[in-house]
Design a protein around this motif. Structure first.
Motif, PDB file in Angstrom:
ATOM      1  N   VAL A 131      -0.693   5.967  39.115  1.00 47.61           N
ATOM      2  CA  VAL A 131      -1.827   6.145  38.202  1.00 47.61           C
ATOM      3  C   VAL A 131      -2.321   7.588  38.298  1.00 47.61           C
ATOM      4  O   VAL A 131      -2.160   8.240  39.322  1.00 47.61           O
ATOM      5  CB  VAL A 131      -2.992   5.167  38.504  1.00 47.61           C
ATOM      6  CG1 VAL A 131      -2.575   3.729  38.274  1.00 47.61           C
ATOM      7  CG2 VAL A 131      -3.529   5.344  39.910  1.00 47.61           C
ATOM      8  N   ARG A 132      -2.911   8.069  37.198  1.00 49.33           N
ATOM      9  CA  ARG A 132      -3.448   9.441  37.162  1.00 49.33           C
ATOM     10  C   ARG A 132      -4.947   9.381  36.907  1.00 49.33           C
ATOM     11  O   ARG A 132      -5.416   8.671  36.021  1.00 49.33           O
ATOM     12  CB  ARG A 132      -2.761  10.258  36.071  1.00 49.33           C
ATOM     13  CG  ARG A 132      -3.202  11.733  36.067  1.00 49.33           C
ATOM     14  CD  ARG A 132      -2.563  12.533  34.948  1.00 49.33           C
ATOM     15  NE  ARG A 132      -3.063  12.052  33.670  1.00 49.33           N
ATOM     16  CZ  ARG A 132      -2.292  11.732  32.631  1.00 49.33           C
ATOM     17  NH1 ARG A 132      -0.985  11.844  32.692  1.00 49.33           N
ATOM     18  NH2 ARG A 132      -2.832  11.311  31.509  1.00 49.33           N
ATOM     19  N   LEU A 133      -5.684  10.164  37.686  1.00 47.92           N
ATOM     20  CA  LEU A 133      -7.121  10.318  37.525  1.00 47.92           C
ATOM     21  C   LEU A 133      -7.389  11.642  36.835  1.00 47.92           C
ATOM     22  O   LEU A 133      -7.020  12.703  37.353  1.00 47.92           O
ATOM     23  CB  LEU A 133      -7.811  10.292  38.898  1.00 47.92           C
ATOM     24  CG  LEU A 133      -9.267  10.717  38.971  1.00 47.92           C
ATOM     25  CD1 LEU A 133     -10.155   9.733  38.211  1.00 47.92           C
ATOM     26  CD2 LEU A 133      -9.727  10.813  40.410  1.00 47.92           C
ATOM     27  N   ASP A 134      -7.972  11.587  35.631  1.00 45.10           N
ATOM     28  CA  ASP A 134      -8.377  12.793  34.899  1.00 45.10           C
ATOM     29  C   ASP A 134      -9.898  12.860  34.938  1.00 45.10           C
ATOM     30  O   ASP A 134     -10.574  11.941  34.455  1.00 45.10           O
ATOM     31  CB  ASP A 134      -7.892  12.732  33.443  1.00 45.10           C
ATOM     32  CG  ASP A 134      -6.382  12.739  33.341  1.00 45.10           C
ATOM     33  OD1 ASP A 134      -5.747  13.597  33.980  1.00 45.10           O
ATOM     34  OD2 ASP A 134      -5.835  11.879  32.624  1.00 45.10           O
ATOM     35  N   TRP A 135     -10.431  13.911  35.516  1.00 43.70           N
ATOM     36  CA  TRP A 135     -11.881  14.057  35.644  1.00 43.70           C
ATOM     37  C   TRP A 135     -12.527  14.211  34.272  1.00 43.70           C
ATOM     38  O   TRP A 135     -11.977  14.854  33.391  1.00 43.70           O
ATOM     39  CB  TRP A 135     -12.219  15.277  36.508  1.00 43.70           C
ATOM     40  CG  TRP A 135     -11.642  15.200  37.883  1.00 43.70           C
ATOM     41  CD1 TRP A 135     -10.596  15.916  38.366  1.00 43.70           C
ATOM     42  CD2 TRP A 135     -12.072  14.346  38.942  1.00 43.70           C
ATOM     43  NE1 TRP A 135     -10.336  15.566  39.663  1.00 43.70           N
ATOM     44  CE2 TRP A 135     -11.236  14.604  40.054  1.00 43.70           C
ATOM     45  CE3 TRP A 135     -13.074  13.393  39.077  1.00 43.70           C
ATOM     46  CZ2 TRP A 135     -11.375  13.949  41.264  1.00 43.70           C
ATOM     47  CZ3 TRP A 135     -13.214  12.738  40.286  1.00 43.70           C
ATOM     48  CH2 TRP A 135     -12.379  13.015  41.356  1.00 43.70           C
ATOM     49  N   ILE A 171     -14.357   5.964  36.078  1.00 43.48           N
ATOM     50  CA  ILE A 171     -13.377   6.833  35.428  1.00 43.48           C
ATOM     51  C   ILE A 171     -12.094   6.049  35.170  1.00 43.48           C
ATOM     52  O   ILE A 171     -11.448   5.591  36.117  1.00 43.48           O
ATOM     53  CB  ILE A 171     -13.075   8.064  36.306  1.00 43.48           C
ATOM     54  CG1 ILE A 171     -14.372   8.767  36.712  1.00 43.48           C
ATOM     55  CG2 ILE A 171     -12.130   9.011  35.592  1.00 43.48           C
ATOM     56  CD1 ILE A 171     -14.194   9.792  37.810  1.00 43.48           C
ATOM     57  N   PRO A 172     -11.713   5.895  33.893  1.00 46.03           N
ATOM     58  CA  PRO A 172     -10.461   5.185  33.602  1.00 46.03           C
ATOM     59  C   PRO A 172      -9.267   5.940  34.171  1.00 46.03           C
ATOM     60  O   PRO A 172      -9.217   7.175  34.146  1.00 46.03           O
ATOM     61  CB  PRO A 172     -10.396   5.161  32.074  1.00 46.03           C
ATOM     62  CG  PRO A 172     -11.761   5.505  31.606  1.00 46.03           C
ATOM     63  CD  PRO A 172     -12.401   6.327  32.685  1.00 46.03           C
ATOM     64  N   LEU A 173      -8.298   5.204  34.688  1.00 48.09           N
ATOM     65  CA  LEU A 173      -7.061   5.775  35.199  1.00 48.09           C
ATOM     66  C   LEU A 173      -5.944   5.510  34.205  1.00 48.09           C
ATOM     67  O   LEU A 173      -5.950   4.491  33.513  1.00 48.09           O
ATOM     68  CB  LEU A 173      -6.702   5.153  36.546  1.00 48.09           C
ATOM     69  CG  LEU A 173      -7.754   5.295  37.651  1.00 48.09           C
ATOM     70  CD1 LEU A 173      -7.324   4.535  38.893  1.00 48.09           C
ATOM     71  CD2 LEU A 173      -8.015   6.751  37.974  1.00 48.09           C
ATOM     72  N   THR A 174      -4.994   6.423  34.129  1.00 46.13           N
ATOM     73  CA  THR A 174      -3.849   6.287  33.241  1.00 46.13           C
ATOM     74  C   THR A 174      -2.652   5.798  34.037  1.00 46.13           C
ATOM     75  O   THR A 174      -2.301   6.397  35.067  1.00 46.13           O
ATOM     76  CB  THR A 174      -3.522   7.654  32.592  1.00 46.13           C
ATOM     77  OG1 THR A 174      -4.677   8.126  31.897  1.00 46.13           O
ATOM     78  CG2 THR A 174      -2.349   7.537  31.635  1.00 46.13           C
ATOM     79  N   THR A 200      -5.137  -2.475  33.408  1.00 42.87           N
ATOM     80  CA  THR A 200      -6.088  -1.376  33.262  1.00 42.87           C
ATOM     81  C   THR A 200      -6.602  -1.062  34.654  1.00 42.87           C
ATOM     82  O   THR A 200      -6.711  -1.951  35.504  1.00 42.87           O
ATOM     83  CB  THR A 200      -7.264  -1.731  32.332  1.00 42.87           C
ATOM     84  OG1 THR A 200      -7.931  -2.881  32.838  1.00 42.87           O
ATOM     85  CG2 THR A 200      -6.788  -1.989  30.919  1.00 42.87           C
ATOM     86  N   ALA A 201      -6.890   0.199  34.898  1.00 41.66           N
ATOM     87  CA  ALA A 201      -7.364   0.615  36.208  1.00 41.66           C
ATOM     88  C   ALA A 201      -8.503   1.601  36.025  1.00 41.66           C
ATOM     89  O   ALA A 201      -8.531   2.380  35.065  1.00 41.66           O
ATOM     90  CB  ALA A 201      -6.225   1.240  37.011  1.00 41.66           C
ATOM     91  N   VAL A 202      -9.448   1.554  36.954  1.00 41.72           N
ATOM     92  CA  VAL A 202     -10.613   2.430  36.891  1.00 41.72           C
ATOM     93  C   VAL A 202     -10.987   2.840  38.312  1.00 41.72           C
ATOM     94  O   VAL A 202     -10.791   2.066  39.259  1.00 41.72           O
ATOM     95  CB  VAL A 202     -11.800   1.738  36.169  1.00 41.72           C
ATOM     96  CG1 VAL A 202     -12.278   0.515  36.929  1.00 41.72           C
ATOM     97  CG2 VAL A 202     -12.940   2.692  35.914  1.00 41.72           C
ATOM     98  N   MET A 203     -11.477   4.084  38.470  1.00 48.84           N
ATOM     99  CA  MET A 203     -12.021   4.508  39.753  1.00 48.84           C
ATOM    100  C   MET A 203     -13.533   4.546  39.633  1.00 48.84           C
ATOM    101  O   MET A 203     -14.084   5.218  38.758  1.00 48.84           O
ATOM    102  CB  MET A 203     -11.514   5.876  40.183  1.00 48.84           C
ATOM    103  CG  MET A 203     -12.175   6.311  41.497  1.00 48.84           C
ATOM    104  SD  MET A 203     -11.492   7.781  42.225  1.00 48.84           S
ATOM    105  CE  MET A 203      -9.972   7.150  42.904  1.00 48.84           C
ATOM    106  N   GLU A 213     -13.451   3.950  44.648  1.00 47.87           N
ATOM    107  CA  GLU A 213     -12.587   2.787  44.831  1.00 47.87           C
ATOM    108  C   GLU A 213     -11.874   2.497  43.526  1.00 47.87           C
ATOM    109  O   GLU A 213     -12.436   2.671  42.448  1.00 47.87           O
ATOM    110  CB  GLU A 213     -13.364   1.564  45.321  1.00 47.87           C
ATOM    111  CG  GLU A 213     -14.228   0.898  44.311  1.00 47.87           C
ATOM    112  CD  GLU A 213     -14.883  -0.378  44.826  1.00 47.87           C
ATOM    113  OE1 GLU A 213     -14.853  -0.664  46.026  1.00 47.87           O
ATOM    114  OE2 GLU A 213     -15.453  -1.093  43.984  1.00 47.87           O
ATOM    115  N   VAL A 214     -10.620   2.082  43.658  1.00 50.99           N
ATOM    116  CA  VAL A 214      -9.803   1.778  42.489  1.00 50.99           C
ATOM    117  C   VAL A 214      -9.818   0.273  42.258  1.00 50.99           C
ATOM    118  O   VAL A 214      -9.541  -0.501  43.176  1.00 50.99           O
ATOM    119  CB  VAL A 214      -8.355   2.278  42.670  1.00 50.99           C
ATOM    120  CG1 VAL A 214      -7.483   1.840  41.509  1.00 50.99           C
ATOM    121  CG2 VAL A 214      -8.336   3.800  42.812  1.00 50.99           C
TER     122      VAL A 214
END
Length: 130
Positions: free
Chosen positions: A86-90, A52-55, A35-38, A104-105
């Motif tokens: 990974v993709r960041l969706d606002w 913000i969760p990353l996909t 799992t990844a988050v910014m 930061e990721v």
């Protein structure tokens, strides 16, 4: 993640795609099942504005001898996270405040081990006109 990405207040796009890679070798990290988050904060602030969760995305970016980048999604890169993408969706509130921000990721691997990407992503959010 060295450049400052310019965005507009109250937008919810574009989605941003990052490749997480080893800082020394540049080799993309294999993080399937992670799992990844910014963590986004305004520059100068100590508090996090939003997590913000990353996909995780399948594929790996490959460069040929001319520097042309292509996306490969054949095995083993057909699995999400296998090529470090990974993709960041606002979210609806991510870009509601104009100013300078950094993110930061943080990645939690499938085995529970956690690491944070050393480089900060930089964002400039300008006020909207209308």
């Amino acid at each position: 993640m060295n450049q400052r990405t310019k965005l507009v207040q109250n937008d919810n796009g574009p989605s941003l795609i990052f490749t997480l890679a080893n800082a020394k070798t540049g080799v993309p990290l294999s993080i399937p099942g992670a799992t990844a988050v910014m963590h986004l904060r305004q520059i100068g602030s100590t508090g996090v504005k939003e997590a913000i969760p990353l996909t995780l995305l399948p594929g790996i970016e490959m460069r040929d001898w001319r520097g042309v980048v292509s996306l490969t999604t054949t095995s083993p890169y057909d699995v999400a996270g296998s090529g470090g993408r990974v993709r960041l969706d606002w979210t609806a509130t991510s870009l509601d405040t104009p100013g300078s921000f950094e993110g930061e990721v943080e990645v939690t691997l499938a085995n529970g081990r956690r690491f944070t990407v050393d480089r900060l992503a930089k964002f400039a959010i300008r006020p909207e006109v209308a």
